[in-house]
Scaffold this motif. Sequence first.
Motif, PDB file in Angstrom:
ATOM      1  N   LYS A   1       2.265  16.387  -0.060  1.00  0.00           N
ATOM      2  CA  LYS A   1       2.787  15.310   0.757  1.00  0.00           C
ATOM      3  C   LYS A   1       1.779  14.856   1.805  1.00  0.00           C
ATOM      4  O   LYS A   1       1.780  13.715   2.212  1.00  0.00           O
ATOM      5  CB  LYS A   1       4.076  15.762   1.452  1.00  0.00           C
ATOM      6  CG  LYS A   1       5.271  15.916   0.517  1.00  0.00           C
ATOM      7  CD  LYS A   1       6.496  16.332   1.301  1.00  0.00           C
ATOM      8  CE  LYS A   1       7.704  16.480   0.390  1.00  0.00           C
ATOM      9  NZ  LYS A   1       8.900  16.934   1.130  1.00  0.00           N
ATOM     10  N   LEU A   2       0.927  15.768   2.251  1.00  0.00           N
ATOM     11  CA  LEU A   2       0.013  15.447   3.342  1.00  0.00           C
ATOM     12  C   LEU A   2      -1.380  15.055   2.877  1.00  0.00           C
ATOM     13  O   LEU A   2      -2.272  14.898   3.678  1.00  0.00           O
ATOM     14  CB  LEU A   2      -0.090  16.642   4.294  1.00  0.00           C
ATOM     15  CG  LEU A   2       1.170  16.931   5.099  1.00  0.00           C
ATOM     16  CD1 LEU A   2       0.979  18.157   5.956  1.00  0.00           C
ATOM     17  CD2 LEU A   2       1.559  15.740   5.953  1.00  0.00           C
ATOM     18  N   THR A   3      -1.563  14.890   1.583  1.00  0.00           N
ATOM     19  CA  THR A   3      -2.893  14.568   1.082  1.00  0.00           C
ATOM     20  C   THR A   3      -3.472  13.324   1.753  1.00  0.00           C
ATOM     21  O   THR A   3      -4.580  13.344   2.277  1.00  0.00           O
ATOM     22  CB  THR A   3      -2.866  14.359  -0.441  1.00  0.00           C
ATOM     23  OG1 THR A   3      -2.451  15.569  -1.064  1.00  0.00           O
ATOM     24  CG2 THR A   3      -4.235  13.996  -0.951  1.00  0.00           C
TER      25      THR A   3
ATOM     26  N   ARG B   1       0.257   6.970  10.915  1.00  0.00           N
ATOM     27  CA  ARG B   1       1.001   7.385  12.110  1.00  0.00           C
ATOM     28  C   ARG B   1       1.040   8.910  12.215  1.00  0.00           C
ATOM     29  O   ARG B   1       0.850   9.478  13.294  1.00  0.00           O
ATOM     30  CB  ARG B   1       2.420   6.816  12.053  1.00  0.00           C
ATOM     31  CG  ARG B   1       3.201   6.949  13.358  1.00  0.00           C
ATOM     32  CD  ARG B   1       4.536   6.227  13.267  1.00  0.00           C
ATOM     33  NE  ARG B   1       4.352   4.820  12.953  1.00  0.00           N
ATOM     34  CZ  ARG B   1       4.808   4.244  11.841  1.00  0.00           C
ATOM     35  NH1 ARG B   1       5.473   4.951  10.948  1.00  0.00           N
ATOM     36  NH2 ARG B   1       4.595   2.960  11.624  1.00  0.00           N
ATOM     37  N   GLU B   2       1.274   9.598  11.091  1.00  0.00           N
ATOM     38  CA  GLU B   2       1.300  11.059  11.086  1.00  0.00           C
ATOM     39  C   GLU B   2      -0.059  11.621  11.485  1.00  0.00           C
ATOM     40  O   GLU B   2      -0.153  12.591  12.242  1.00  0.00           O
ATOM     41  CB  GLU B   2       1.670  11.584   9.692  1.00  0.00           C
ATOM     42  CG  GLU B   2       3.141  11.522   9.369  1.00  0.00           C
ATOM     43  CD  GLU B   2       3.455  12.199   8.048  1.00  0.00           C
ATOM     44  OE1 GLU B   2       2.699  13.105   7.655  1.00  0.00           O
ATOM     45  OE2 GLU B   2       4.437  11.820   7.411  1.00  0.00           O
TER      46      GLU B   2
ATOM     47  N   ILE C   1      -6.516  13.006   4.675  1.00  0.00           N
ATOM     48  CA  ILE C   1      -7.699  12.155   4.502  1.00  0.00           C
ATOM     49  C   ILE C   1      -7.951  11.352   5.771  1.00  0.00           C
ATOM     50  O   ILE C   1      -9.085  11.264   6.260  1.00  0.00           O
ATOM     51  CB  ILE C   1      -7.514  11.203   3.302  1.00  0.00           C
ATOM     52  CG1 ILE C   1      -7.552  12.001   1.995  1.00  0.00           C
ATOM     53  CG2 ILE C   1      -8.600  10.127   3.296  1.00  0.00           C
ATOM     54  CD1 ILE C   1      -7.215  11.180   0.770  1.00  0.00           C
ATOM     55  N   ILE C   2      -6.887  10.779   6.333  1.00  0.00           N
ATOM     56  CA  ILE C   2      -7.030   9.980   7.553  1.00  0.00           C
ATOM     57  C   ILE C   2      -7.434  10.867   8.725  1.00  0.00           C
ATOM     58  O   ILE C   2      -8.303  10.507   9.530  1.00  0.00           O
ATOM     59  CB  ILE C   2      -5.710   9.245   7.879  1.00  0.00           C
ATOM     60  CG1 ILE C   2      -5.281   8.373   6.698  1.00  0.00           C
ATOM     61  CG2 ILE C   2      -5.889   8.384   9.129  1.00  0.00           C
ATOM     62  CD1 ILE C   2      -6.305   7.354   6.281  1.00  0.00           C
TER      63      ILE C   2
ATOM     64  N   TYR D   1       5.867  20.912  10.974  1.00  0.00           N
ATOM     65  CA  TYR D   1       4.822  21.927  10.874  1.00  0.00           C
ATOM     66  C   TYR D   1       3.685  21.457   9.977  1.00  0.00           C
ATOM     67  O   TYR D   1       2.534  21.838  10.175  1.00  0.00           O
ATOM     68  CB  TYR D   1       5.382  23.252  10.330  1.00  0.00           C
ATOM     69  CG  TYR D   1       4.304  24.298  10.217  1.00  0.00           C
ATOM     70  CD1 TYR D   1       3.876  24.988  11.342  1.00  0.00           C
ATOM     71  CD2 TYR D   1       3.675  24.544   9.002  1.00  0.00           C
ATOM     72  CE1 TYR D   1       2.852  25.911  11.264  1.00  0.00           C
ATOM     73  CE2 TYR D   1       2.651  25.469   8.911  1.00  0.00           C
ATOM     74  CZ  TYR D   1       2.250  26.151  10.042  1.00  0.00           C
ATOM     75  OH  TYR D   1       1.232  27.047   9.950  1.00  0.00           O
ATOM     76  N   GLY D   2       3.998  20.601   9.006  1.00  0.00           N
ATOM     77  CA  GLY D   2       2.953  20.097   8.119  1.00  0.00           C
ATOM     78  C   GLY D   2       1.840  19.414   8.885  1.00  0.00           C
ATOM     79  O   GLY D   2       0.662  19.524   8.538  1.00  0.00           O
TER      80      GLY D   2
END
Length: 233
Positions: free
Chosen positions: A8-10, A52-53, A14-15, A97-98
């Motif tokens: 999900k955080l791939t 945003r994340e 990257i950003i 937490y991710g």
Amino acid sequence: MTNNIEKKLTSTEIIIDEIANTILSGELKPGDKLLTEREFAEKYHVTRSCVREAIRSLSLIGMIEIRPGGGSYVADAQKEIPENTVLWMYHQNLHEYGNIYSVRKLVESEVYLECYDCLTDEVRNFIVAERDKLLNLDTENITPEEMENLLASIDLTIGNYCGNNILCKLLQTVIALRREASINILSLNSSRVSAVYYRCKILTAMLQDDRKIVKDSIKGFFKNSIKELNLKN
């Protein structure tokens, strides 16, 4: 917590990596304004939510300052974040937490790789001594708090040796952010055994003449870390 955190955080990772690298390289200076969410999304072909994340994750460790209604800026590298503020931010984002995991992966990986790139005899001696200490550790008779303190001490020393003051400061923040979750995971002896194994694998890799082995060992460490978190939850 699911087993899909990394997938999900791939895009977010990257950003995070792109923004962090422009700051750590000096391309962006303290006080410089970042691109808008829309501009980042268009530049890297990702969604604005991913951007945003990433920005929120970097703000958690003090690399970016978010000004409501005014955009995001590179934070002052010399400004320290009090530990109680860091822990408050952590508790406000327990459900994310991710985000913390992805930033931890970025910062800790860079610290160890930069340390590897400037190894001296002093650093090698430290690595050998700490690896031997871990190998002789009685995991059944050490508390989770003592275990985390030991691992944090190793990380902080590696951070001091890496020669990058910004990374070292970020590492201090990350260690404060990770502490509660790490202690929770290390409450299991099997997790303490795994922590010793994977940390020793990284330290051993740093003594070899192959940067790829170091990168692979760090990748394996974080892959196991997220597995341990999922098992605990």
